[in-house]
Design a protein around this motif. Structure first.
Motif, mmCIF file in Angstrom:
data_model
loop_
_atom_site.group_PDB
_atom_site.id
_atom_site.type_symbol
_atom_site.label_atom_id
_atom_site.label_comp_id
_atom_site.label_asym_id
_atom_site.label_seq_id
_atom_site.Cartn_x
_atom_site.Cartn_y
_atom_site.Cartn_z
ATOM 1 N N SER A 60 31.701 59.247 53.961
ATOM 2 C CA SER A 60 30.774 59.202 54.616
ATOM 3 C C SER A 60 30.116 60.116 55.650
ATOM 4 N N LEU A 61 30.966 61.303 55.763
ATOM 5 C CA LEU A 61 31.420 63.081 56.150
ATOM 6 C C LEU A 61 29.745 63.824 55.486
ATOM 7 N N HIS A 62 29.732 62.661 54.451
ATOM 8 C CA HIS A 62 28.332 64.017 53.839
ATOM 9 C C HIS A 62 27.253 62.626 52.929
ATOM 10 N N SER A 63 26.390 63.288 52.760
ATOM 11 C CA SER A 63 25.285 62.866 52.216
ATOM 12 C C SER A 63 24.636 63.588 51.030
ATOM 13 N N VAL A 64 23.255 63.374 50.866
ATOM 14 C CA VAL A 64 22.912 63.686 49.185
ATOM 15 C C VAL A 64 21.474 64.062 49.786
ATOM 16 N N VAL A 65 20.892 65.045 50.149
ATOM 17 C CA VAL A 65 19.564 65.795 50.226
ATOM 18 C C VAL A 65 18.843 66.563 49.054
ATOM 19 N N GLU A 66 17.648 65.697 48.139
ATOM 20 C CA GLU A 66 16.943 66.425 47.233
ATOM 21 C C GLU A 66 16.041 67.996 47.983
ATOM 22 N N LEU A 67 16.000 68.791 47.504
ATOM 23 C CA LEU A 67 15.301 69.572 47.870
ATOM 24 C C LEU A 67 13.990 70.038 47.071
ATOM 25 N N GLN A 83 14.549 63.215 48.992
ATOM 26 C CA GLN A 83 14.237 62.199 49.011
ATOM 27 C C GLN A 83 16.351 62.562 49.799
ATOM 28 N N SER A 84 16.902 61.504 49.973
ATOM 29 C CA SER A 84 18.071 61.179 51.373
ATOM 30 C C SER A 84 18.787 60.388 50.721
ATOM 31 N N LEU A 85 20.043 60.562 50.265
ATOM 32 C CA LEU A 85 21.014 59.726 49.846
ATOM 33 C C LEU A 85 22.258 59.753 51.081
ATOM 34 N N SER A 86 21.876 57.929 51.249
ATOM 35 C CA SER A 86 23.766 58.344 51.905
ATOM 36 C C SER A 86 24.511 56.824 51.797
ATOM 37 N N ASN A 87 24.595 56.602 50.883
ATOM 38 C CA ASN A 87 25.039 55.167 50.621
ATOM 39 C C ASN A 87 26.903 55.621 49.747
ATOM 40 N N GLY A 88 27.350 56.959 49.458
ATOM 41 C CA GLY A 88 28.390 57.135 49.219
ATOM 42 C C GLY A 88 28.963 57.165 47.546
ATOM 43 N N ASN A 89 27.783 56.039 47.295
ATOM 44 C CA ASN A 89 28.096 56.242 45.336
ATOM 45 C C ASN A 89 26.515 55.952 44.885
ATOM 46 N N PHE A 102 19.920 69.823 44.395
ATOM 47 C CA PHE A 102 20.593 68.704 45.375
ATOM 48 C C PHE A 102 21.400 69.821 46.774
ATOM 49 N N THR A 103 21.908 69.022 47.505
ATOM 50 C CA THR A 103 22.447 69.767 48.960
ATOM 51 C C THR A 103 23.168 68.374 49.792
ATOM 52 N N CYS A 104 24.224 69.255 50.614
ATOM 53 C CA CYS A 104 24.847 67.924 51.226
ATOM 54 C C CYS A 104 24.030 68.367 53.150
ATOM 55 N N GLY A 105 23.281 66.933 53.552
ATOM 56 C CA GLY A 105 22.869 67.074 55.034
ATOM 57 C C GLY A 105 23.354 66.992 56.110
ATOM 58 N N THR A 106 25.204 66.940 55.532
ATOM 59 C CA THR A 106 25.984 67.690 57.200
ATOM 60 C C THR A 106 25.631 68.829 57.600
ATOM 61 N N LEU A 107 25.044 69.218 58.708
ATOM 62 C CA LEU A 107 25.289 70.336 59.105
ATOM 63 C C LEU A 107 26.713 71.645 58.681
ATOM 64 N N GLY A 108 25.493 72.732 58.356
ATOM 65 C CA GLY A 108 27.167 73.618 57.978
ATOM 66 C C GLY A 108 27.367 73.423 56.277
ATOM 67 N N HIS A 109 27.236 71.858 55.771
ATOM 68 C CA HIS A 109 27.610 72.067 54.316
ATOM 69 C C HIS A 109 27.233 72.943 53.219
ATOM 70 N N CYS A 110 26.065 73.351 53.634
ATOM 71 C CA CYS A 110 24.835 73.260 52.286
ATOM 72 C C CYS A 110 25.612 75.615 52.196
ATOM 73 N N SER A 111 26.128 75.808 53.847
ATOM 74 C CA SER A 111 25.484 76.882 53.494
ATOM 75 C C SER A 111 27.491 77.788 53.564
ATOM 76 N N GLN A 112 27.792 76.928 53.275
ATOM 77 C CA GLN A 112 29.481 76.901 52.365
ATOM 78 C C GLN A 112 29.479 76.251 51.412
ATOM 79 N N GLY A 113 28.381 75.870 50.863
ATOM 80 C CA GLY A 113 28.376 75.604 49.329
ATOM 81 C C GLY A 113 29.111 74.156 49.001
ATOM 82 N N MET A 114 28.130 73.390 49.734
ATOM 83 C CA MET A 114 27.752 72.180 49.060
ATOM 84 C C MET A 114 26.166 72.267 48.743
#
Length: 186
Positions: A60-67, A83-89, A102-114
């Motif tokens: 639940s700390l993450h999500s999926v954002v398609e750019l 699209q934005s997804l947050s189901n976990g599966n 694709f990236t994670c929508g959680t603040l800072g995760h994308c810039s850290q390589g996610m």
């Protein structure tokens, strides 16, 4: 009438075969969609084909954002997602050739390589399990000393899972084809 039934059954078998032979790629392998995963290394060992599916497994700390654009991907700009997804599966079907981001929508995760960029090819490219180059040629990041053994074992797990998946899909195709032949005989 018998000839039309055979053609119809052959078409159904072809549609089943197309779906059965589509691969499911668990993003990040055994580590999943997580900050500790090296997505550049993971994607370099995969072949993504039209019809395949991406499976994002995460907490639940993450999500999926398609750019939609490479510039948004490079700049971690999630302000206009496709699209934005947050189901976990979450499952994303790869329905046409091209590049997706694709990236994670959680603040800072994308810039850290996610984040990850994939290229989808038409369905006749070799799969990762049968492609010697994806198993033997090192990627630039795998030659560095920072590669840990869990990454190596997750690549092996992905290949083993892929081989098992191919066996199952082959079995299902044979069953579908056998049923088609048996039905067409009656």
């Amino acid at each position: 009438m018998g000839h039309k039934n055979r053609v119809f059954l052959a078409l159904i078998a072809a549609m089943i075969a197309k779906e059965v032979f589509a691969a499911q790629h668990v993003v990040g392998g055994s580590q999943g969609w997580d900050q500790s995963t090296d997505f550049n290394s993971w994607t370099s060992g995969q072949t993504f084909k039209v019809g395949d599916k991406l499976v994002f497994k995460y907490s639940s700390l993450h999500s999926v954002v398609e750019l939609g654009k490479e510039s948004a991907y490079k700049n971690c700009d999630i302000s206009s997602p496709i699209q934005s997804l947050s189901n976990g599966n979450d499952v994303v079907k790869l329905d046409k050739p091209g590049t997706r981001y694709f990236t994670c929508g959680t603040l800072g995760h994308c810039s850290q390589g996610m984040k990850m960029k994939i290229t989808i090819v038409k369905g006749n490219a070799p799969s990762p399990a049968s492609s010697p180059s994806s198993l033997t040629s090192p990627s630039p990041s795998s030659s560095s000393s920072s590669l840990s053994s869990p990454s190596s074992s997750s690549a092996t797990t992905d290949t083993d899972t892929s081989s098992g998946s191919h066996c199952f899909t082959s079995f299902m195709f044979i069953v579908a084809l056998s049923l088609t032949v048996m039905v067409s005989l009656f």
